[in-house]
Design an enzyme around this catalytic site. Structure first.
Site, mmCIF file in Angstrom:
data_model
loop_
_atom_site.group_PDB
_atom_site.id
_atom_site.type_symbol
_atom_site.label_atom_id
_atom_site.label_comp_id
_atom_site.label_asym_id
_atom_site.label_seq_id
_atom_site.Cartn_x
_atom_site.Cartn_y
_atom_site.Cartn_z
ATOM 1 N N ARG A 67 13.913 -5.477 4.967
ATOM 2 C CA ARG A 67 12.578 -4.969 4.647
ATOM 3 C C ARG A 67 11.534 -5.996 5.062
ATOM 4 O O ARG A 67 11.846 -7.149 5.384
ATOM 5 C CB ARG A 67 12.460 -4.695 3.148
ATOM 6 N N GLY A 71 8.116 -8.407 4.191
ATOM 7 C CA GLY A 71 7.785 -9.281 3.079
ATOM 8 C C GLY A 71 8.673 -10.500 2.978
ATOM 9 O O GLY A 71 9.547 -10.737 3.814
ATOM 10 N N THR A 112 11.824 -12.145 -3.215
ATOM 11 C CA THR A 112 11.510 -11.698 -4.564
ATOM 12 C C THR A 112 12.754 -11.789 -5.430
ATOM 13 O O THR A 112 13.857 -12.039 -4.936
ATOM 14 C CB THR A 112 10.932 -10.267 -4.576
ATOM 15 N N TRP A 113 12.537 -11.614 -6.717
ATOM 16 C CA TRP A 113 13.620 -11.636 -7.706
ATOM 17 C C TRP A 113 13.917 -10.231 -8.153
ATOM 18 O O TRP A 113 13.009 -9.402 -8.308
ATOM 19 C CB TRP A 113 13.200 -12.481 -8.898
ATOM 20 N N HIS A 114 15.200 -9.930 -8.379
ATOM 21 C CA HIS A 114 15.620 -8.709 -9.054
ATOM 22 C C HIS A 114 16.515 -9.105 -10.218
ATOM 23 O O HIS A 114 17.312 -10.041 -10.107
ATOM 24 C CB HIS A 114 16.398 -7.786 -8.116
ATOM 25 N N ALA A 168 6.475 -5.003 -7.033
ATOM 26 C CA ALA A 168 6.693 -5.342 -5.629
ATOM 27 C C ALA A 168 7.057 -4.082 -4.854
ATOM 28 O O ALA A 168 7.775 -3.216 -5.361
ATOM 29 C CB ALA A 168 7.815 -6.376 -5.500
ATOM 30 N N ILE A 169 6.540 -3.992 -3.634
ATOM 31 C CA ILE A 169 6.846 -2.858 -2.763
ATOM 32 C C ILE A 169 7.248 -3.406 -1.400
ATOM 33 O O ILE A 169 6.493 -4.147 -0.766
ATOM 34 C CB ILE A 169 5.642 -1.908 -2.618
ATOM 35 N N GLY A 200 12.186 0.058 -1.294
ATOM 36 C CA GLY A 200 11.291 0.747 -2.193
ATOM 37 C C GLY A 200 10.505 -0.171 -3.091
ATOM 38 O O GLY A 200 9.879 -1.119 -2.629
ATOM 39 N N CYS A 207 7.127 -13.452 -3.146
ATOM 40 C CA CYS A 207 6.514 -12.811 -1.986
ATOM 41 C C CYS A 207 5.812 -13.806 -1.073
ATOM 42 O O CYS A 207 4.992 -13.424 -0.236
ATOM 43 C CB CYS A 207 5.555 -11.704 -2.414
#
Length: 223
Positions: free
Chosen positions: A68, A70, A73-75, A140-141, A153, A172
């Site tokens: 993707r 960007g 990021t964290w999940h 976040a997208i 997503g 990000c």
């Protein structure tokens, strides 16, 4: 459109959901149904195409390179992730697709929880801003379109733990911004409840961009 709800499975490994979204993506290209995958991931970093080495200061969590846009990021726990895997109408309007996803999240955060969420020109995601404070990203997208069908997503922060989320990265890649979560804004919600509020609004907002917009939601819960 089928809703593939993985929340009842607990925390899901990112790689499993990534493999699922790619199978569903291939299915859509062969005429299969559009899908919304809904999940809550085990803790991990995902590094988009624009990630710089200095954006990841702590590699104690798995770092997964993803295709993707960007940066990193964290999940993890307390965050609801929704991946629309859908065929878009032709010709594909990438900006309209991004805006439709943003709009669904913004409307949910405003209408369901009363927060003044909005977009910031030149910055992906959904934001909260307040004079005298850094901009705060609550969702976040990161999106991708391949052969007219979508991948990746949104990740909405619902009830995340300050002590364990985002601390090891520059989220990000934006050193001048911060993240937000519903619980940090004084709002109590479960991930399941937040997903329940978000799914219909997101579906409504993206429907005009679909190749087959005359669809209804059908939930398929995965135990």
């Amino acid at each position: 459109m089928q809703v593939v709800n993985l929340l009842h499975s607990g925390f899901t490994d990112y790689r499993e959901v990534d493999a699922m979204q790619r199978r569903l993506h291939a299915d859509t290209l062969n005429g299969g149904p559009d899908s919304l995958i809904v999940a809550q991931f085990s803790p991990t970093w995902t590094a988009g195409r624009h990630t710089k080495p200095e954006d990841i200061r702590d590699q104690s969590l798995p770092v997964i390179a993803v295709d993707r846009a960007g940066s990193v990021t964290w999940h993890g726990p307390g965050q609801v992730v929704i991946y629309p895997v859908v065929r878009l109408k032709q010709p594909v309007d990438l900006i309209a697709w991004i805006r439709s996803v943003e709009y669904g999240v913004i409307e949910t955060v405003r209408e369901e929880w009363g927060l003044p969420a909005h977009r910031i020109e030149g910055r992906a995601g959904v934001w909260l801003t307040e004079e005298g404070r850094p901009d705060r990203k609550i969702c976040a997208i990161g999106l991708k379109v391949a052969q007219g069908s979508t991948l990746h997503g949104i990740a909405l922060n619902v009830s995340i733990d300050r002590a364990h989320a985002f601390g090891g990265i520059i989220p990000c890649g934006l050193a001048d911004a911060q993240v937000a979560s519903l619980n940090w804004e004084g709002i109590t919600s479960t991930v399941s409840a937040a997903a329940g509020a978000l799914i219909p609004r997101l579906f409504h907002s993206i429907r005009p961009q679909l190749a087959t917009p005359d669809q209804e939601l059908e939930t398929r819960t995965t135990a």
